[in-house]
Motif scaffolding. Structure first.
Motif, PDB file in Angstrom:
ATOM      1  N   LEU A  40      -8.279  25.758  43.653  1.00 49.05           N
ATOM      2  CA  LEU A  40      -9.219  26.776  43.165  1.00 49.05           C
ATOM      3  C   LEU A  40     -10.239  26.087  42.277  1.00 49.05           C
ATOM      4  O   LEU A  40      -9.931  25.674  41.170  1.00 49.05           O
ATOM      5  CB  LEU A  40      -8.487  27.861  42.379  1.00 49.05           C
ATOM      6  CG  LEU A  40      -7.448  28.694  43.102  1.00 49.05           C
ATOM      7  CD1 LEU A  40      -6.906  29.786  42.171  1.00 49.05           C
ATOM      8  CD2 LEU A  40      -8.005  29.332  44.362  1.00 49.05           C
ATOM      9  N   CYS A  41     -11.436  25.977  42.801  1.00 49.88           N
ATOM     10  CA  CYS A  41     -12.486  25.220  42.124  1.00 49.88           C
ATOM     11  C   CYS A  41     -13.435  26.156  41.395  1.00 49.88           C
ATOM     12  O   CYS A  41     -13.953  25.851  40.325  1.00 49.88           O
ATOM     13  CB  CYS A  41     -13.221  24.411  43.171  1.00 49.88           C
ATOM     14  SG  CYS A  41     -14.687  23.606  42.568  1.00 49.88           S
ATOM     15  N   GLY A  42     -13.667  27.311  41.976  1.00 44.90           N
ATOM     16  CA  GLY A  42     -14.584  28.275  41.386  1.00 44.90           C
ATOM     17  C   GLY A  42     -14.533  29.527  42.219  1.00 44.90           C
ATOM     18  O   GLY A  42     -13.903  29.544  43.284  1.00 44.90           O
ATOM     19  N   MET A  43     -15.145  30.580  41.753  1.00 46.19           N
ATOM     20  CA  MET A  43     -15.079  31.861  42.456  1.00 46.19           C
ATOM     21  C   MET A  43     -16.438  32.533  42.389  1.00 46.19           C
ATOM     22  O   MET A  43     -16.609  33.562  41.738  1.00 46.19           O
ATOM     23  CB  MET A  43     -13.998  32.737  41.812  1.00 46.19           C
ATOM     24  CG  MET A  43     -12.600  32.135  41.942  1.00 46.19           C
ATOM     25  SD  MET A  43     -11.301  33.321  41.566  1.00 46.19           S
ATOM     26  CE  MET A  43      -9.848  32.402  42.149  1.00 46.19           C
TER      27      MET A  43
ATOM     28  N   LEU B 205      -0.500  38.062  47.625  1.00 48.00           N
ATOM     29  CA  LEU B 205       0.043  36.863  46.987  1.00 48.00           C
ATOM     30  C   LEU B 205       1.488  36.607  47.393  1.00 48.00           C
ATOM     31  O   LEU B 205       2.002  35.515  47.205  1.00 48.00           O
ATOM     32  CB  LEU B 205      -0.069  36.974  45.462  1.00 48.00           C
ATOM     33  CG  LEU B 205      -1.498  36.936  44.916  1.00 48.00           C
ATOM     34  CD1 LEU B 205      -1.506  37.217  43.418  1.00 48.00           C
ATOM     35  CD2 LEU B 205      -2.161  35.592  45.192  1.00 48.00           C
TER      36      LEU B 205
ATOM     37  N   ILE C 126       2.291  33.550  49.187  1.00 54.36           N
ATOM     38  CA  ILE C 126       2.498  32.297  48.443  1.00 54.36           C
ATOM     39  C   ILE C 126       3.988  32.016  48.296  1.00 54.36           C
ATOM     40  O   ILE C 126       4.413  30.865  48.308  1.00 54.36           O
ATOM     41  CB  ILE C 126       1.822  32.390  47.055  1.00 54.36           C
ATOM     42  CG1 ILE C 126       0.307  32.493  47.236  1.00 54.36           C
ATOM     43  CG2 ILE C 126       2.188  31.198  46.183  1.00 54.36           C
ATOM     44  CD1 ILE C 126      -0.458  32.524  45.931  1.00 54.36           C
TER      45      ILE C 126
ATOM     46  N   GLU D 166       5.638  29.165  50.559  1.00 57.09           N
ATOM     47  CA  GLU D 166       5.794  28.113  49.541  1.00 57.09           C
ATOM     48  C   GLU D 166       4.483  27.361  49.287  1.00 57.09           C
ATOM     49  O   GLU D 166       4.431  26.143  49.276  1.00 57.09           O
ATOM     50  CB  GLU D 166       6.913  27.149  49.916  1.00 57.09           C
ATOM     51  CG  GLU D 166       8.257  27.862  50.078  1.00 57.09           C
ATOM     52  CD  GLU D 166       9.443  26.917  50.110  1.00 57.09           C
ATOM     53  OE1 GLU D 166       9.637  26.282  51.163  1.00 57.09           O
ATOM     54  OE2 GLU D 166      10.162  26.805  49.107  1.00 57.09           O
ATOM     55  N   VAL D 167       3.452  28.150  49.088  1.00 53.82           N
ATOM     56  CA  VAL D 167       2.121  27.600  48.865  1.00 53.82           C
ATOM     57  C   VAL D 167       1.968  27.181  47.399  1.00 53.82           C
ATOM     58  O   VAL D 167       2.557  27.782  46.509  1.00 53.82           O
ATOM     59  CB  VAL D 167       1.070  28.686  49.205  1.00 53.82           C
ATOM     60  CG1 VAL D 167      -0.336  28.265  48.791  1.00 53.82           C
ATOM     61  CG2 VAL D 167       1.134  29.014  50.695  1.00 53.82           C
ATOM     62  N   VAL D 168       1.201  26.127  47.188  1.00 52.84           N
ATOM     63  CA  VAL D 168       0.815  25.757  45.820  1.00 52.84           C
ATOM     64  C   VAL D 168      -0.648  26.122  45.636  1.00 52.84           C
ATOM     65  O   VAL D 168      -1.506  25.736  46.444  1.00 52.84           O
ATOM     66  CB  VAL D 168       0.967  24.253  45.564  1.00 52.84           C
ATOM     67  CG1 VAL D 168       0.519  23.922  44.133  1.00 52.84           C
ATOM     68  CG2 VAL D 168       2.397  23.821  45.761  1.00 52.84           C
ATOM     69  N   MET D 169      -0.920  26.882  44.572  1.00 55.32           N
ATOM     70  CA  MET D 169      -2.295  27.230  44.242  1.00 55.32           C
ATOM     71  C   MET D 169      -2.567  26.635  42.865  1.00 55.32           C
ATOM     72  O   MET D 169      -1.844  26.921  41.910  1.00 55.32           O
ATOM     73  CB  MET D 169      -2.407  28.750  44.201  1.00 55.32           C
ATOM     74  CG  MET D 169      -3.807  29.262  44.096  1.00 55.32           C
ATOM     75  SD  MET D 169      -3.784  31.083  43.885  1.00 55.32           S
ATOM     76  CE  MET D 169      -3.949  31.621  45.554  1.00 55.32           C
ATOM     77  N   LYS D 170      -3.569  25.805  42.787  1.00 57.70           N
ATOM     78  CA  LYS D 170      -3.819  25.128  41.509  1.00 57.70           C
ATOM     79  C   LYS D 170      -5.294  25.230  41.154  1.00 57.70           C
ATOM     80  O   LYS D 170      -6.158  24.878  41.954  1.00 57.70           O
ATOM     81  CB  LYS D 170      -3.387  23.665  41.620  1.00 57.70           C
ATOM     82  CG  LYS D 170      -3.545  22.876  40.312  1.00 57.70           C
ATOM     83  CD  LYS D 170      -2.724  21.614  40.347  1.00 57.70           C
ATOM     84  CE  LYS D 170      -3.019  20.693  39.180  1.00 57.70           C
ATOM     85  NZ  LYS D 170      -3.244  21.320  37.888  1.00 57.70           N
ATOM     86  N   GLY D 171      -5.550  25.763  39.978  1.00 63.69           N
ATOM     87  CA  GLY D 171      -6.912  25.800  39.492  1.00 63.69           C
ATOM     88  C   GLY D 171      -7.251  24.513  38.782  1.00 63.69           C
ATOM     89  O   GLY D 171      -6.377  23.846  38.245  1.00 63.69           O
ATOM     90  N   PHE D 172      -8.531  24.153  38.800  1.00 63.10           N
ATOM     91  CA  PHE D 172      -8.900  22.947  38.053  1.00 63.10           C
ATOM     92  C   PHE D 172     -10.308  23.033  37.507  1.00 63.10           C
ATOM     93  O   PHE D 172     -11.178  23.692  38.060  1.00 63.10           O
ATOM     94  CB  PHE D 172      -8.697  21.683  38.891  1.00 63.10           C
ATOM     95  CG  PHE D 172      -9.677  21.496  40.025  1.00 63.10           C
ATOM     96  CD1 PHE D 172      -9.577  22.231  41.195  1.00 63.10           C
ATOM     97  CD2 PHE D 172     -10.705  20.561  39.936  1.00 63.10           C
ATOM     98  CE1 PHE D 172     -10.469  22.051  42.239  1.00 63.10           C
ATOM     99  CE2 PHE D 172     -11.598  20.365  40.976  1.00 63.10           C
ATOM    100  CZ  PHE D 172     -11.477  21.118  42.132  1.00 63.10           C
ATOM    101  N   MET D 173     -10.470  22.364  36.383  1.00 62.15           N
ATOM    102  CA  MET D 173     -11.774  22.173  35.768  1.00 62.15           C
ATOM    103  C   MET D 173     -11.987  20.671  35.821  1.00 62.15           C
ATOM    104  O   MET D 173     -11.141  19.887  35.367  1.00 62.15           O
ATOM    105  CB  MET D 173     -11.758  22.650  34.316  1.00 62.15           C
ATOM    106  CG  MET D 173     -11.404  24.123  34.162  1.00 62.15           C
ATOM    107  SD  MET D 173     -12.704  25.245  34.731  1.00 62.15           S
ATOM    108  CE  MET D 173     -13.800  25.212  33.312  1.00 62.15           C
TER     109      MET D 173
ATOM    110  N   SER E 102     -11.104  17.796  33.261  1.00 58.30           N
ATOM    111  CA  SER E 102      -9.756  17.277  33.023  1.00 58.30           C
ATOM    112  C   SER E 102      -9.440  16.051  33.867  1.00 58.30           C
ATOM    113  O   SER E 102      -8.394  15.439  33.717  1.00 58.30           O
ATOM    114  CB  SER E 102      -8.720  18.357  33.343  1.00 58.30           C
ATOM    115  OG  SER E 102      -8.941  19.485  32.546  1.00 58.30           O
TER     116      SER E 102
END
Lengths: 349, 349
Positions: A256-259, A276, A279, A283-290, A293
């Motif tokens: 998840l980079c942006g929306m 959801l 998920i 067994e999905v991985v959802m990871k947000g990032f800025m 970091s």
């Protein structure tokens, strides 16, 4: 070069825009007098003329006056907007910078001139092979953002089915090319037929579709991903994310980079994602990032990206808006599907 | 022990329940004659009398007749329901099993007797320190589920702020105790004041609240997590998950174990989560899991859990329903907040 006062035009926040696309009621240009005399520049500060400013969707999230779920602070009313920019030193009170040198800063004001402490500046040494705007696109923030999403979070591998939304945007266009370098099958969604054509013909995407035409996202993804989705690089959120969750493979990774589909709404008005539960079962991985970091990976990233650029495996693409007065137009263009590639404001020719 | 025919009562799926709590129109008990004569048991098969059956929320997801996002298959109409169960061998056609031995199987029919190939059976050797139902709770599937969520995905550490929903359920009650062993601050939500009291007084939770009374989840979480949430063990999904995303700390981990609030609805009717943008800004990781994927960690888990049990740091808690005829009642009890701890059906006293 200016040595005394300059009439410096700068963009500031006149009022917040909680919803909708910001306009000239919210963002205004004003002229302030700025002294570039040596005695007016504090020690360890550098005065510079601004050449380019990076225009990115996240900027909109700092203009709502609300806590909107991103950790970036709201810009106080009356204050100048700051962004990633490139400038040329006009006066230095720091031994590490000399007049005429090129620098980059994440705190660059959206204005014609700026003065900043030297610890917020980074010198860059462009050579013949790299154009200045590349430092704001493939070798800059969009580049490392694409790299983190595809490689560090998405773990895209030979044969992975990779889906990228806002695929012709500054980040998406690099993400897709990176995934192709890895040997993935890559499909992107965009907001115009022109971009569909461009992604397939110029940027190596296996498939692309126009989400404004193929409005049944679920049907579109079923068609373009007969074998499901292994990696989703999400730049849009909302309904598209929901549709993707109906097509993920077991163990899929979602970066998840942006929306961008959600930025112009307060959160309670945003599209709810109802499935959801997929998920859990998949067994999905959802990871947000800025991306901030991941700056400790910058060298690793640059090393890899320079090779791809020099081998011609990744091509930069940007849309340049000219003149400080074009800032508002360049920002709103992000929300209208009108651009291909990274949007850059060229302040000084 | 029965040696010839038995009148075996078993529960089967008479019709699907796409929404709502399944009732006696959907799940019916029938009597079938089962021969336990040696000549009627195939080679490498074992006949057993069923002692205990584990009753879990996931079972509901196999009764909708829809693809609901979990990878468990729907049970075909007319077929017996299968679950994790414990039985006692009454006739063995496999050298590895002898009459009177105790076995466990994930394919145990919800009935009084069963016959299964030996490769679907696992022998257990209960000793004085471990009661049989413990194999279906702290040392069984709920135990390893709690352990995966808290340790493997949640990475709970000394001082972590841990939130557990459905905290008095079979999984939640162990998850909370495990987090306390790790030195975390633990808060749980439950559906009755009785459970609130029990969690705090008997199971070491720092705080607990009744979500049927404190219906503004956002306000409740603000109150119980003044320092934000680092780990969320999600058993319910929906509105509670949305509220949690407003209170997560940077880098929080969300282990999606199940979504009991959503099981009785088709997916388009489920609660949409509108604030996934928080996952981006806070760089949250959300990971769904099916415990079956972690069975390769079973030994590691058992080793750790046995220590906690013997040291009295983790206590098992179950609610036993008696008699095969009580299956439907035991299953529907999962959706009414009426139980504390693991729900178990005792088929044979």
């Amino acid at each position: 070069m200016a040595t005394a006062e300059v009439e410096n035009r700068e963009w500031y926040v006149a009022s917040y825009a909680p919803t909708g696309v910001p306009n000239s009621d919210h963002l205004k240009l004003r002229t302030v007098t700025l002294s570039l005399r040596a005695e007016c520049i504090p020690d360890h500060h550098v005065a510079f003329q601004i050449l380019y400013v990076s225009i990115d969707p996240y900027m909109r999230t700092q203009l709502s006056g609300l806590d909107d779920g991103l950790s970036l602070p709201q810009i106080p009313l009356g204050q100048v907007i700051r962004a990633l920019g490139i400038g040329k030193v006009v006066r230095s009170k720091d031994a590490k910078f000399s007049e005429g040198e090129i620098l980059m800063s994440r705190f660059c004001p959206v204005s014609e001139f700026g003065v900043l402490p030297s610890n917020l500046l980074q010198k860059i040494n462009p050579d013949d092979e790299v154009a200045l705007p590349d430092y704001l696109s493939s070798l800059g923030m969009p580049g490392i953002t694409a790299w983190v999403g595809i490689e560090k979070i998405g773990n895209a591998k030979e044969g992975s089915n990779v889906y990228i939304s806002a695929a012709a945007g500054g980040v998406g266009i690099i993400a897709g090319q990176l995934a192709k370098v890895k040997g993935c099958r890559v499909v992107g969604s965009v907001g115009s037929d022109h971009k569909v054509k461009l992604l397939k013909e110029e940027y190596g995407y296996d498939e692309a579709f126009n989400y404004r035409i193929e409005t049944d996202y679920d049907a579109a993804l079923a068609k373009y991903f007969p074998n499901g989705i292994d990696v989703y690089f999400d730049n849009v959120g909302g309904k598209m994310l929901e549709a993707v969750l109906n097509h993920v493979n077991h163990g899929a990774r979602i970066a998840l980079c942006g929306m961008i589909s959600e930025y112009n709404k307060v959160w309670t008005e945003r599209e709810g994602v109802r499935n959801l539960l997929n998920i859990v079962g998949k067994e999905v991985v959802m990871k947000g990032f800025m991306v901030g970091s991941y700056y400790n990976h910058f060298e690793e990233f640059i090393k890899e990206m320079e090779v791809h650029l020099k081998e011609g495996k990744i091509k930069s693409k940007y849309k340049i808006y000219n003149g400080i007065e074009s800032f508002l137009e360049s920002l709103t263009s992000l929300f209208t599907s009108s651009n291909v590639g990274k949007v850059i404001l060229q302040v000084t020719p």
